[in-house]
Design a protein around this motif. Sequence first.
Motif, PDB file in Angstrom:
ATOM      1  N   ASP A 125       0.736  -1.117   0.300  1.00 28.41           N
ATOM      2  CA  ASP A 125       0.252  -0.103   0.058  1.00 28.41           C
ATOM      3  C   ASP A 125       0.865   1.435  -0.309  1.00 28.41           C
ATOM      4  O   ASP A 125       0.410   2.594  -1.173  1.00 28.41           O
ATOM      5  N   LEU A 126       1.707   1.114   0.786  1.00 28.06           N
ATOM      6  CA  LEU A 126       3.016   2.481   1.108  1.00 28.06           C
ATOM      7  C   LEU A 126       3.490   2.388  -0.501  1.00 28.06           C
ATOM      8  O   LEU A 126       3.241   4.078  -1.536  1.00 28.06           O
ATOM      9  N   ALA A 127       3.920   1.305  -0.855  1.00 30.84           N
ATOM     10  CA  ALA A 127       4.583   1.631  -2.699  1.00 30.84           C
ATOM     11  C   ALA A 127       3.392   1.940  -3.663  1.00 30.84           C
ATOM     12  O   ALA A 127       4.271   3.285  -4.547  1.00 30.84           O
ATOM     13  N   ALA A 128       2.914   1.677  -3.436  1.00 33.49           N
ATOM     14  CA  ALA A 128       1.483   2.504  -4.686  1.00 33.49           C
ATOM     15  C   ALA A 128       1.287   3.679  -4.653  1.00 33.49           C
ATOM     16  O   ALA A 128       1.017   4.186  -4.829  1.00 33.49           O
ATOM     17  N   ARG A 129       1.296   4.189  -3.494  1.00 40.09           N
ATOM     18  CA  ARG A 129       1.216   6.163  -2.911  1.00 40.09           C
ATOM     19  C   ARG A 129       2.418   6.340  -4.527  1.00 40.09           C
ATOM     20  O   ARG A 129       2.149   7.909  -3.817  1.00 40.09           O
ATOM     21  N   PHE A 130       3.717   6.326  -5.049  1.00 34.16           N
ATOM     22  CA  PHE A 130       4.115   6.543  -5.594  1.00 34.16           C
ATOM     23  C   PHE A 130       4.306   5.414  -6.803  1.00 34.16           C
ATOM     24  O   PHE A 130       4.303   5.181  -7.042  1.00 34.16           O
ATOM     25  N   GLU A 131       5.023   6.998  -7.921  1.00 40.42           N
ATOM     26  CA  GLU A 131       5.383   6.265  -9.457  1.00 40.42           C
ATOM     27  C   GLU A 131       6.987   5.683  -9.350  1.00 40.42           C
ATOM     28  O   GLU A 131       7.537   5.579  -7.728  1.00 40.42           O
ATOM     29  N   ASN A 136      11.552   4.303  -6.581  1.00 41.85           N
ATOM     30  CA  ASN A 136      13.014   3.666  -6.079  1.00 41.85           C
ATOM     31  C   ASN A 136      14.014   5.021  -5.484  1.00 41.85           C
ATOM     32  O   ASN A 136      15.259   4.567  -4.082  1.00 41.85           O
ATOM     33  N   ARG A 137      13.679   5.862  -6.035  1.00 45.04           N
ATOM     34  CA  ARG A 137      14.880   7.732  -5.395  1.00 45.04           C
ATOM     35  C   ARG A 137      14.420   7.604  -4.361  1.00 45.04           C
ATOM     36  O   ARG A 137      15.273   7.777  -3.130  1.00 45.04           O
ATOM     37  N   ILE A 138      13.843   7.573  -2.968  1.00 47.21           N
ATOM     38  CA  ILE A 138      13.277   7.556  -1.676  1.00 47.21           C
ATOM     39  C   ILE A 138      13.007   6.188  -1.276  1.00 47.21           C
ATOM     40  O   ILE A 138      12.769   6.792  -0.039  1.00 47.21           O
ATOM     41  N   GLY A 139      13.104   5.276  -1.302  1.00 49.49           N
ATOM     42  CA  GLY A 139      12.348   3.719  -0.529  1.00 49.49           C
ATOM     43  C   GLY A 139      13.381   3.899   0.423  1.00 49.49           C
ATOM     44  O   GLY A 139      12.350   3.689   1.309  1.00 49.49           O
ATOM     45  N   PHE A 140      14.229   3.879   0.531  1.00 52.87           N
ATOM     46  CA  PHE A 140      15.777   3.875   1.047  1.00 52.87           C
ATOM     47  C   PHE A 140      14.854   4.902   2.286  1.00 52.87           C
ATOM     48  O   PHE A 140      14.946   4.410   3.803  1.00 52.87           O
ATOM     49  N   ARG A 141      14.851   6.106   2.103  1.00 45.45           N
ATOM     50  CA  ARG A 141      14.605   7.249   3.326  1.00 45.45           C
ATOM     51  C   ARG A 141      12.627   6.487   4.127  1.00 45.45           C
ATOM     52  O   ARG A 141      12.733   6.679   5.133  1.00 45.45           O
ATOM     53  N   LEU A 142      11.917   5.723   3.554  1.00 44.64           N
ATOM     54  CA  LEU A 142      10.805   5.799   3.639  1.00 44.64           C
ATOM     55  C   LEU A 142      10.954   4.860   4.401  1.00 44.64           C
ATOM     56  O   LEU A 142      10.239   4.320   5.690  1.00 44.64           O
ATOM     57  N   TYR A 143      12.109   3.123   3.989  1.00 47.12           N
ATOM     58  CA  TYR A 143      12.524   2.646   5.312  1.00 47.12           C
ATOM     59  C   TYR A 143      12.865   2.927   6.122  1.00 47.12           C
ATOM     60  O   TYR A 143      12.354   2.164   7.324  1.00 47.12           O
ATOM     61  N   GLU A 144      13.658   4.348   6.432  1.00 36.50           N
ATOM     62  CA  GLU A 144      14.410   4.686   7.650  1.00 36.50           C
ATOM     63  C   GLU A 144      13.095   5.454   8.317  1.00 36.50           C
ATOM     64  O   GLU A 144      13.380   5.037   9.797  1.00 36.50           O
ATOM     65  N   ALA A 145      11.770   5.343   8.020  1.00 35.92           N
ATOM     66  CA  ALA A 145      10.800   6.131   8.761  1.00 35.92           C
ATOM     67  C   ALA A 145      10.065   5.426   9.531  1.00 35.92           C
ATOM     68  O   ALA A 145       9.461   5.310  10.504  1.00 35.92           O
ATOM     69  N   PHE A 146       9.547   3.622   9.029  1.00 35.13           N
ATOM     70  CA  PHE A 146       9.334   2.675   9.649  1.00 35.13           C
ATOM     71  C   PHE A 146       9.988   1.322  10.114  1.00 35.13           C
ATOM     72  O   PHE A 146       9.721   0.401  10.653  1.00 35.13           O
ATOM     73  N   ARG A 147      11.491   1.175  10.014  1.00 35.05           N
ATOM     74  CA  ARG A 147      12.206   0.367  10.494  1.00 35.05           C
ATOM     75  C   ARG A 147      11.805   0.654  11.858  1.00 35.05           C
ATOM     76  O   ARG A 147      11.424   1.135  12.503  1.00 35.05           O
ATOM     77  N   PRO A 148      12.517  -1.530  12.514  1.00 34.63           N
ATOM     78  CA  PRO A 148      12.530  -0.739  13.856  1.00 34.63           C
ATOM     79  C   PRO A 148      13.564  -0.434  14.537  1.00 34.63           C
ATOM     80  O   PRO A 148      14.337  -0.204  13.873  1.00 34.63           O
ATOM     81  N   GLU A 149      13.093  -0.017  15.803  1.00 33.51           N
ATOM     82  CA  GLU A 149      14.075   1.215  16.095  1.00 33.51           C
ATOM     83  C   GLU A 149      14.769  -0.165  17.400  1.00 33.51           C
ATOM     84  O   GLU A 149      13.670  -0.146  18.640  1.00 33.51           O
ATOM     85  N   VAL A 150      15.629   0.334  16.997  1.00 39.05           N
ATOM     86  CA  VAL A 150      16.352  -1.098  18.159  1.00 39.05           C
ATOM     87  C   VAL A 150      16.991  -0.027  19.295  1.00 39.05           C
ATOM     88  O   VAL A 150      17.143   1.264  19.011  1.00 39.05           O
ATOM     89  N   PRO A 151      16.659   0.170  20.276  1.00 40.95           N
ATOM     90  CA  PRO A 151      16.352   0.819  21.845  1.00 40.95           C
ATOM     91  C   PRO A 151      18.797   0.829  21.720  1.00 40.95           C
ATOM     92  O   PRO A 151      19.021  -0.158  22.492  1.00 40.95           O
TER      93      PRO A 151
END
Length: 173
Positions: A125-131, A136-151
Amino acid sequence: MSTAPIRVNRAPVLTLWAAVVAERLGHAPDTALSLASAVAGTAARAKARRLGLAEEHEAAAPKEGRPAPRRTVRLLGREIPLAEGPEGPLAAEPDGRPAKPGAVRAYVARAFGERLPEVRAAMEDLAARFEPEELNRIGFRLYEAFRPEVPPDVSGWGARAALHLERIRAAAD
């Protein structure tokens, strides 16, 4: 569908996300899985170097008798060399052989267990929101926004942390 977070380390999260992005770019599922594994592997090696757990070194040269990959695919900021597999292009292993997507599929399935369909659906669903090119250009930043936060008080390689599906759904906001 559960709203409880999923305890998982970052590597399978990045692997699944990269596969979803690769599929959105038009790659077949097996190709996408092999490319995703290569993306996660390069990210893990870079982190190991930053943490002082590995040294800088040249990429492994292909073994004798195996041609060096000629084509590459850019995925989430990384150039991934390709090799021809039985069903088409796959990411190339360091020795030039095609990667095995079945092993990647099993790895992701083990990591997410019964929650895999809902995690994949949130990522799709997240991927479908972008061309595709923008994704592909911003995908790693998106991952950084939702990846698990290790305390910060958790040490060790591959520590598990909470993956929240709401963060995946909100990553583009």
